[in-house]
Scaffold this motif. Structure first.
Motif, PDB file in Angstrom:
ATOM      1  N   GLU A  46     -14.571   0.812   9.591  1.00 23.67           N
ATOM      2  CA  GLU A  46     -13.873   0.934   8.301  1.00 23.67           C
ATOM      3  C   GLU A  46     -14.750   1.612   7.245  1.00 23.67           C
ATOM      4  N   GLU A  47     -16.040   1.301   7.239  1.00 20.93           N
ATOM      5  CA  GLU A  47     -16.968   1.947   6.308  1.00 20.93           C
ATOM      6  C   GLU A  47     -17.063   3.444   6.596  1.00 20.93           C
ATOM      7  N   LEU A  83      -9.874  -4.459   5.266  1.00 23.14           N
ATOM      8  CA  LEU A  83      -9.638  -4.973   6.603  1.00 23.14           C
ATOM      9  C   LEU A  83      -9.296  -6.448   6.453  1.00 23.14           C
ATOM     10  N   ASN A  84      -8.085  -6.816   6.845  1.00 20.36           N
ATOM     11  CA  ASN A  84      -7.627  -8.194   6.653  1.00 20.36           C
ATOM     12  C   ASN A  84      -6.999  -8.749   7.923  1.00 20.36           C
ATOM     13  N   THR A  93      -5.262  -2.792   5.742  1.00 22.87           N
ATOM     14  CA  THR A  93      -4.077  -3.063   4.921  1.00 22.87           C
ATOM     15  C   THR A  93      -4.003  -2.223   3.654  1.00 22.87           C
ATOM     16  N   GLY A  94      -5.026  -1.463   3.366  1.00 25.14           N
ATOM     17  CA  GLY A  94      -4.986  -0.620   2.186  1.00 25.14           C
ATOM     18  C   GLY A  94      -6.293   0.115   1.984  1.00 25.14           C
ATOM     19  N   VAL A 131      -1.190   4.009   5.795  1.00 28.35           N
ATOM     20  CA  VAL A 131      -1.913   2.961   5.082  1.00 28.35           C
ATOM     21  C   VAL A 131      -1.624   3.074   3.583  1.00 28.35           C
ATOM     22  N   PRO A 132      -1.229   1.987   2.917  1.00 26.31           N
ATOM     23  CA  PRO A 132      -1.018   2.043   1.468  1.00 26.31           C
ATOM     24  C   PRO A 132      -2.318   2.431   0.749  1.00 26.31           C
ATOM     25  N   MET A 133      -2.202   3.328  -0.230  1.00 28.39           N
ATOM     26  CA  MET A 133      -3.365   3.790  -0.990  1.00 28.39           C
ATOM     27  C   MET A 133      -3.120   3.661  -2.486  1.00 28.39           C
TER      28      MET A 133
END
Length: 141
Positions: A46-47, A83-84, A93-94, A131-133
């Motif tokens: 993710e990073e 990350l959830n 998730t966003g 992905v929501p942004m």
């Protein structure tokens, strides 16, 4: 043009260890369960995704501004990838983008409008469109 990256993993999920290496040889480093799901040392997917998104966004915004005659002194973007836990697993998730620009001669409203267009138009944003942004764009000093 193709870009490559390599990842290896040894062991089980929690005790195992991995290594990521960019094809350009500009970065190589460890990742682990702790660096991904806790606060352990090393990187995580993710990073790295956030770094790619922030880099793409900054370049694309600079290109758009320059095309309109506003060559930026600097564009700095931070991408926070969320990350959830979702159901039985995890999901991205966003993504929150925060960009600050030093751009002589551009009005705040025009900068924000061009940043919004870049949010959906940069190459990595297009790839991550599911992905929501969010975007927080402002001129800085």
């Amino acid at each position: 043009m193709d870009r490559t990256a390599q990842a290896s993993w040894a062991g089980d999920l929690k005790a195992g260890k991995g290594n990521v290496k960019l094809g350009s040889r500009s970065y190589e480093g460890p990742y682990s369960f702790a660096s991904r799901f806790e606060s352990g040392g090393g990187t995580n997917p993710e990073e790295l995704l956030g770094a790619a998104h922030a880099g793409c966004f900054s370049m694309a915004l600079a290109a758009a501004l320059s095309a309109k005659g506003h060559v930026p002194t600097s564009i700095t973007t931070t991408a926070t990838v969320h990350l959830n836990k979702v159901g039985a697993g995890f999901a991205i998730t966003g993504i929150d983008l925060v960009t600050r620009g030093v751009v002589p001669g551009v009005a705040e409203a025009e900068f924000k409008q061009m940043a919004e267009e870049t949010k959906t138009g940069c190459i990595v944003s297009k790839a991550l469109s599911a992905v929501p942004m969010t975007l927080d764009a402002a001129l800085g000093k």
